[in-house]
Every structure is written in structure tokens, then in C-alpha cells.
Scaffold this motif. Structure first.
Motif, PDB file in Angstrom:
ATOM      1  N   THR A   1       0.835  -1.203   0.000  1.00 37.36           N
ATOM      2  CA  THR A   1       0.000   0.000   0.000  1.00 37.36           C
ATOM      3  C   THR A   1       0.868   1.250   0.000  1.00 37.36           C
ATOM      4  OG1 THR A   1      -1.754  -1.168   1.174  1.00 37.36           O
ATOM      5  CG2 THR A   1      -1.806   1.238   1.240  1.00 37.36           C
TER       6      THR A   1
ATOM      7  N   SER B   1      -6.342  -4.228   2.608  1.00 36.20           N
ATOM      8  CA  SER B   1      -5.824  -3.069   1.880  1.00 36.20           C
ATOM      9  C   SER B   1      -6.569  -2.747   0.593  1.00 36.20           C
ATOM     10  CB  SER B   1      -4.337  -3.286   1.544  1.00 36.20           C
ATOM     11  OG  SER B   1      -4.155  -4.427   0.732  1.00 36.20           O
TER      12      SER B   1
ATOM     13  N   PRO C   1      -5.314   9.307   2.281  1.00 32.20           N
ATOM     14  CA  PRO C   1      -5.045   8.207   3.224  1.00 32.20           C
ATOM     15  C   PRO C   1      -3.557   8.200   3.575  1.00 32.20           C
ATOM     16  CG  PRO C   1      -5.234   7.359   0.990  1.00 32.20           C
ATOM     17  CD  PRO C   1      -5.419   8.852   0.892  1.00 32.20           C
TER      18      PRO C   1
ATOM     19  N   ASP D   1       1.176   0.877   7.236  1.00 30.79           N
ATOM     20  CA  ASP D   1      -0.015   0.653   6.412  1.00 30.79           C
ATOM     21  C   ASP D   1      -1.071  -0.162   7.144  1.00 30.79           C
ATOM     22  OD1 ASP D   1       1.276  -1.751   6.525  1.00 30.79           O
ATOM     23  OD2 ASP D   1       1.469  -2.041   4.370  1.00 30.79           O
TER      24      ASP D   1
ATOM     25  N   SER E   1      -8.491   6.635  15.238  1.00 29.36           N
ATOM     26  CA  SER E   1      -8.466   7.298  13.939  1.00 29.36           C
ATOM     27  C   SER E   1      -8.984   8.715  14.088  1.00 29.36           C
ATOM     28  CB  SER E   1      -9.329   6.546  12.919  1.00 29.36           C
ATOM     29  OG  SER E   1      -8.752   5.320  12.555  1.00 29.36           O
TER      30      SER E   1
ATOM     31  N   LEU F   1      -3.632   5.962   7.780  1.00 32.81           N
ATOM     32  CA  LEU F   1      -3.754   4.521   7.579  1.00 32.81           C
ATOM     33  C   LEU F   1      -3.480   3.779   8.890  1.00 32.81           C
ATOM     34  CD1 LEU F   1      -1.754   4.126   4.237  1.00 32.81           C
ATOM     35  CD2 LEU F   1      -4.231   4.123   4.508  1.00 32.81           C
TER      36      LEU F   1
ATOM     37  N   ASN G   1     -10.784   2.368   8.464  1.00 34.02           N
ATOM     38  CA  ASN G   1      -9.844   2.096   7.384  1.00 34.02           C
ATOM     39  C   ASN G   1     -10.214   2.942   6.170  1.00 34.02           C
ATOM     40  OD1 ASN G   1      -8.095   1.082   5.501  1.00 34.02           O
ATOM     41  ND2 ASN G   1      -8.993  -0.967   5.416  1.00 34.02           N
TER      42      ASN G   1
ATOM     43  N   LEU H   1      -8.896   3.138   3.339  1.00 32.99           N
ATOM     44  CA  LEU H   1      -8.703   2.457   2.061  1.00 32.99           C
ATOM     45  C   LEU H   1     -10.016   1.892   1.520  1.00 32.99           C
ATOM     46  CD1 LEU H   1      -5.432   0.476   2.912  1.00 32.99           C
ATOM     47  CD2 LEU H   1      -5.605   2.547   1.528  1.00 32.99           C
TER      48      LEU H   1
END
Length: 748
Positions: free
Chosen positions: A198, A428, A588, A596, A619, A667, A684, A686
């Protein structure tokens, strides 16, 4: 070298007396490129003697082992793709501390927080310790023979595999692990090896290959007077941060202290250390580079007569005033940066993942590399890597293009079996790719130390030993200016369970697909001994070479000097289109520590504060104050971030360290099956990325996803290091005043 107890003590010593031909020997060792070099040898066979040694219990330690006194052993860190050399302090058979190896040309005696946290990786209570088979939809423990028998059944015995119907999905791999993986694929008539990372800089590598003829040139920060970095977080998460940090220290040393200018849309650790930080609209960095190129040419101080007229004409199209309007740069930024470059020679201009991660990423990275060509940096701060005959050992760096290619291969139903190692594509891959929905069809084998999202979907799970109890060789893809093979040796005996080293696992697989070639190796250790002994290192093909490699932790490969093959690019960069509904760009951002997401199961790294926000165990979304005010968002408020591909909820963190058009979500968090320390924490980002690709390279345009942000009215406390220590009795510890206020009041 520590004593390793791999077998019960009543076993007889392993002895090898089989003979193989030179050609077979070179092929299985990954030394095929040496055939011409060794063709003149008179010997017709090579005898492998590496297995002739007793396996001694640590209950009878070496003479130099003193109870209570630690002994340091050299090895290689595998916590990220940089492959730094490390020293491990071992006492009473346990590894207790990790530091950098002073002899390593990659780490230079330093270790980052991810490397230090390797101990928690090793002693983690959630490690997988026994093989598992899927029965009635559930993974249950089994023994190694049953697991290998199941794999053989689905890859060799009765499945009728055709060409390219078996695949490996890995992270960045190199050395003899890479050789064995490729050999396993070859034995199954396949070349389907997908390498996924990633956090990567593959677009910049592609540009280096196309414009210089070298995909991994040496970037010498310590030889530059000025570094202009476009999103290259070389102090934090890009390529080889420890190696570059050592060079950066020399670059900053007196009396000729270098100048660092950082251009990016979200402040990185490198940006926080810059003398000048320039925030641009996402996706316009290449246009800024073209405007800077015009300024340099118009100065009359660039006397490079080799610049093609077509390139000069294309550069002239990027008027400075127009560039400022498109990028959002201040009127004097191009002039200030251009004058600094003209005063400082040699300089170095770099591009990072956030540049290549846009839909115009290749064009932008080409414009940035062209600045090096205009300034005469090629051959000074950017030099070619020497060419080594041992190309099979060189690193194959991961990217996201392989993730897309693997997903497409799944959708076409071309794969019958897939092996996973060092990659977690279920975590991912963006939801928009549809990987998870197509992963049920093939037979899946996961070689893993932890129960991550991909591993828990496998049909067979093979527990991999910790890298601190395993053998290996590795070649860093970026760093020291020469091909250096880093040696990985166990720092202690197997901790518990029946896990095996990765090399031993792949060797076991090869013994089911090509037994006639690999049965001569009882284990991966004997394979490595034979491989290193066969290297033509000029008088070092003896026991002293092996001992020296273990003590130093690495050895250099002798390569031939190379010359660059310069190609001027044809650049035509357009500004990204504005989306009225989704008006903000999602960034991200890689995070020092969690990286990652692979280290989210390590409490030390969960507790390590983010380099900019200082948030821990959670987060958050970084939003500029102006943007937050226009959207009615307050600091700490839970916000909804939605794209065309989905939505996530997290805290708002108001900061000027991002551009007004950016919402940056780090991330690492958002795991759903990665152990007690990772599951259920944060989100997340992603997952809500679009599936848009960079057209030239096929990379995911990870920084081109546009989103809209809406407040929810809910508030949750953001846990930060020092959150309440920036004020005392309601007064700020450091009083500040803006430059505008100073000008208005006439204060000095």
C-alpha cells in the motif's frame, strides 16, 4: 552464532551426501546469472556439505555465554520493506532488545520505532503457532503433514492445473526467499507473482526507469545543498527512512547546513522539519513543477544546451501566473523556490507516493524528475546503481497495480490456488475493487504469523516463525548505493508451538512439486549455507565468509558501474477536475509506527503518538480550520466522510497542517480480524477509495478520491499525548501573534 534447537535432541545429526549438477545447483540457488562466470570451472559436480553439523541444546551454551550478561547478534529487520540491519541483545536464550547494526550500510546503527517494536511482534500472544485446515467452514488446528498433504492435493495430485493457474501474493520480497517462491511457481508452470504494498513509490520508480534507465537510482541527500521534496516523506514512511535520516543529518550539519523545501497537501514528518512548507491543491504538484521549470529557464542561468526544443516549448506553456491560480500557490512561491535552486548546487528534487497517487501521477513525477535534469543533478546527487550478476536476489518492490491485476485475475476465474505471504489484500483493497467477493473461488494458503483478515479466509494456514527466530537473506530496494545482501539469523530458539521459518515452509512446498531437485536440502539453513558458499566473492568462498557474514549482518555484491540513459519527457499535465458534490480530496496518509496497518496489533506502536496530531489508539480526520468553519464542524466532532464507494465515521481534528481542499485520514486502523490489540479501533480509509487508476502505470490513484464531509453533532474525546499540556490556568504556554497583526499594529 546462537545454537538453534530445530529437532528433538535424540535425532541424529543431519548429513547430506547427495550430488547435484552445477546447472541444477545454480538454478535452485538463484545464481543462474553466474553461469557464464563459472563456465570455465573443471568440476562437473558440486557436493553440498552444509548439513553436517550437530544440533546442540541451549542447555549446553557456548563458552562465551555468561548468565546475566547479554550477547549481541546481527540480523535483519522485517518490520517494513527497508530491510535495515539490526543487532539483538540475547540473554539466557531470550532476545530482549533491538538496536541498529553499526555495520549495516542501510541502517548505520539506528533503528526506528517499528524496528524496536519487533520484540512485541515476536512475543505477541496472538501469534499463530500451529497449522490450520478449514473444515465445515471453520479453521481448526492440525499437524504439518496433514496441511502439506492438503496443499499437495490441490496443487499437484488431482486438480489438473493448467498454465498460470497458481499465484503467489506477497509483500516486497528479495534474497533467497524470492528465489524459492519463484521456483515454486515455476514448478507449477506459473509466473503469477503479485507483489502488493500500500505504501509504495512505484510511479517515481517507473519514471526513473523511463527517463534515466534505472528504476532504483541512488538518491544522495548528503551531497545536496538544497532538497526540494514533492510529498517525499523520506524521514517518515518513504522507502528507507532510517537510511535517509542518517543522510539528512549530514545534510543539515554545519557549517554548510542544507535547506529543505517541502511541497505537499498534507504535512508529513519531513514537512514538519522543512525550512519552507508549501501547501498546494492536491494533484497540482506537477503543474507547480512545470511553472518552476519555466522560471528556471527564463532566468537565463540554465545553460543546458541538450534540452530539446519540444521540451522548451512545452515548458513555456505553463505561465507562472496561471500556475499560481491552478495550484493555489502564493505569488512569490515559484520565485522563492527557483532562486533558492539557482543559488544551491547541487540540489536534489524528489517525488513521493502522494504525487504518483493521482490520476496525472506519472506526468507529475516526470515533471519533477525533469527539474533534476535541468539543474544538472543527474550524476551528482542522483547516481546509477551498480549492476550485479545476482539479479535473482534483488528486491521486487510492491505496488498497488499488482493488487488490481490480482483482483482482475480472480474475476476471470483463471486461478485455482493462491498462496499469501506478507500481504493482507482483504484489508488493503478498496471495496470498489470487489476483491473480497471474488476470493472464495480459488484454494487459498496463507503463510502468516498472525490471524489477519486475509489469513482467516484461507483454506490452509501455515504458521510462520517470527523473523527473530528465522534464517534468510534480503536485498534492500533503496538505500546504500550498492547491492548489499543482509543476512537474517535467529536471535533465539523457537518461542513455542510448531511454527516454521518462511524458507523452510517454501522448501517443504517445493519438495511436493519438485522433489528430485530439492530433496537434497534437509532444511532452509543448509540451503542458505550452500547458496552463500557458491557466491563468487573473490577468495571468500570458505567458512570464513559465512562467519564474517553472520558477524557483520551483511555483505556487498560486486557489481559493474552503470551509466544513465537520459530521456527527456513529453509532459502534458492538466489540472484535476472539480467535483461539486464531492469537493474534498481524501488523503489516506501513511503513519510512522502503524505504517499501512501491519503493526496495528502491537501496543507499543498504538501508544506511539502520531508525528503531527499526537493522537494515539484511534483514527481521526485532519481538516483545515477554514474548511471546518464553512462546514460547521467543531474539533473532536464525529463526522461522516463519504465517497462514491462508501463512507466512514471518525473524529474531526482541526489543523492548519492540511490544505483547505483536503481531509486526511491516517492509515493503520479499522481492522476486523487482527487480534485483541487491533480489532475495533478506528476506521480504514482504504475501503472508500475509488478504483480510478493512474493510466501509465496501472497504479491505484489513491489520492484522487473525492469525498464530502458532514457533521453528525456527536462528540467524542480525542486521546492525544500532551492534550492538556499546552495551556496553564487557561493561558497558553507560548504566546503567539500572526504576521498580519504585526504589520497592522506596526510592532517589531
Amino acid at each position: 552464532m546462537p545454537q538453534i534447537e530445530d529437532e528433538p535432541l535424540n535425532n541424529k545429526p543431519k548429513i547430506l551426501d547427495e550430488k547435484v549438477t552445477r546447472r541444477e545447483f545454480m538454478q535452485v540457488m538463484g545464481l543462474g546469472g553466474l553461469g557464464v562466470t563459472l563456465a570455465g570451472c573443471d568440476a562437473t559436480t558440486i557436493t553440498i556439505e552444509e548439513g553436517k553439523e550437530d544440533i546442540v541444546s541451549y542447555l549446553s551454551p557456548e563458552e562465551y555465554v555468561i548468565p546475566g550478561v547479554g550477547t549481541w547478534y546481527a540480523s535483519t529487520c522485517l518490520q517494513c520493506p527497508a530491510m535495515c540491519g539490526i543487532h539483538g541483545r540475547v540473554r539466557e536464550g531470550r532476545v530482549l532488545k533491538i538496536e541498529g547494526n553499526p555495520n549495516s550500510p542501510v541502517s548505520h546503527g539506528k533503528a526506528c520505532q517499528m524496528g524496536q517494536a519487533g520484540l512485541q511482534n515476536h512475543f505477541n500472544p496472538d501469534r499463530l503457532l500451529s497449522p490450520m485446515l478449514r473444515k465445515n467452514g471453520e479453521l481448526v488446528e492440525t499437524d504439518w503433514n496433514s496441511a502439506l498433504k492438503k496443499i499437495k492435493q490441490h496443487t499437484v495430485d488431482d486438480v489438473g492445473l493448467g498454465e498460470d493457474q497458481v499465484a503467489w501474493v506477497t509483500g516486497t520480497v528479495s534474497g533467497h526467499q524470492k528465489v524459492l517462491i519463484n521456483s515454486h511457481l515455476e514448478s507449477l508452470n506459473s509466473n503469477q507473482h503479485f507483489v502488493n504494498e500500500t505504501v509504495n513509490n512505484s510511479v517515481w520508480q517507473r519514471v526513473s526507469e523511463d527517463l534515466l534507465g534505472d528504476d532504483a537510482p541512488t538518491f544522495s541527500l548528503d551531497k545536496a545543498s538544497l532538497i526540494l521534496s514533492f510529498g517525499a516523506d523520506f524521514l517518515g514512511t518513504m522507502d528507507s527512512p532510517i537510511h535517509y535520516s542518517n543522510q539528512y543529518a549530514k545534510f543539515r550539519s554545519l557549517p554548510n547546513r542544507g535547506t529543505l523545501i517541502q511541497v505537499e497537501s498534507k504535512m508529513s514528518l519531513t514537512g514538519a522539519n522543512a525550512d519552507l512548507w508549501i501547501s498546494l491543491k492536491p494533484g497540482t504538484e506537477g503543474i507547480f513543477a512545470m511553472g518552476l521549470a519555466q522560471y528556471l529557464l527564463n532566468s537565463g542561468k540554465i545553460n543546458n544546451l541538450s534540452i530539446p526544443s519540444t521540451v522548451r516549448e512545452r515548458i513555456s506553456e505553463y505561465d507562472v501566473n496561471n500556475v499560481n491560480e491552478i495550484t493555489g500557490a502564493s505569488d512569490d512561491h515559484i520565485g522563492r523556490v527557483g532562486d533558492a535552486l539557482l543559488r544551491s548546487s547541487p540540489s536534489l528534487v524528489l517525488a513521493g507516493p502522494s504525487i504518483g497517487g493521482h490520476s496525472n501521477g506519472y506526468q507529475a513525477a516526470s515533471a519533477i524528475m525533469m527539474l533534476n535534469m535541468l539543474l544538472g543533478n543527474i550524476g551528482k546527487t542522483i547516481t546509477p546503481q551498480p549492476k550485479t550478476p545476482l539479479s535473482d536476489l534483488k528486491a521486487r518492490s510492491g505496488n498497488t497495480a499488482d493488487l488490481v491485476a490480482f483482483t482482475n485475475k480472480l474475476k476471470s476465474n483463471d486461478l485455482k490456488a493462491v498462496f499469501f505471504y506478507g500481504a493482507n489484500p482483504v484489508f488493503s483493497a478498496p471495496e470498489s475493487l470487489g476483491l473480497k467477493e471474488t476470493l472464495d473461488a480459488p484454494f487459498k494458503v496463507a503463510i502468516s504469523s498472525f490471524p489477519d483478515e486475509t489469513t482467516m479466509q484461507a483454506d490452509v494456514v501455515l504458521p510462520a516463525a517470527s523473523y527473530l527466530e528465522d534464517w534468510g537473506t534480503h536485498v534492500a530496494s533503496q538505500g546504500p548505493g550498492q547491492d548489499v545482501v543482509s543476512v537474517q539469523q535467529p536471535l533465539m530458539e523457537k518461542w513455542k508451538g510448531t511454527s516454521k521459518g518462511v524458507g523452510d515452509i517454501v522448501l517443504d512446498l517445493l519438495k511436493t512439486t519438485a522433489p528430485e531437485r530439492y530433496k537434497v536440502f534437509p532444511d532452509y539453513y543448509s540451503y542458505l549455507r550452500g547458496a552463500l558458499r557458491a557466491l563468487p566473492q573473490g577468495g571468500l568462498n570458505d567458512e570464513s565468509f559465512w562467519e564474517q557474514a553472520l558477524q557483520n549482518g551483511s555483505f556487498a555484491l560486486k557489481g559493474r558501474k552503470q551509466m544513465f540513459r537520459l530521456m527527456w519527457p513529453d509532459i502534458n499535465i492538466s489540472a484535476p477536475k472539480k467535483d461539486e458534490k464531492y469537493s474534498l480530496y481524501l488523503v489516506p496518509s501513511p503513519r510512522v509506527g502503524l505504517f499501512d496497518g501491519r503493526h496495528a496489533n502491537l501496543p507499543w506502536l498504538q501508544e506511539s503518538p502520531d508525528q503531527i496530531s499526537k493522537v494515539v489508539w484511534d483514527s481521526w480526520a485532519e481538516i483545515h480550520p477554514t474548511t471546518a468553519e464553512s462546514l460547521g464542524i467543531s474539533h473532536g466532532e464525529v463526522i461522516n466522510i463519504s465517497s462514491n464507494s462508501g463512507s466512514i465515521k471518525t473524529h474531526a481534528y482541526i489543523t492548519k497542517a492540511v490544505h483547505r481542499d483536503v481531509v486526511a485520514v491516517p492509515l493503520g486502523q479499522g481492522h476486523e480480524g487482527y487480534g485483541r490489540f487491533a480489532d475495533g479501533l478506528g476506521v480504514n480509509p482504504l475501503k472508500i477509495l475509488s478504483s480510478e487508476l493512474e493510466p501509465k502505470t496501472g497504479e491505484l490513484a489513491m489520492y484522487s478520491t473525492t469525498v464530502k464531509v458532514t457533521p453528525t453533532g456527536e462528540f467524542e474525546k480525542i486521546v492525544r499525548m500532551g492534550a492538556d499540556s499546552d495551556s496553564q490556568v487557561g493561558r497558553g504556554l507560548v504566546r503567539t501573534v500572526s504576521a498580519t497583526q504585526v504589520k497592522l499594529t506596526g510592532e517589531s
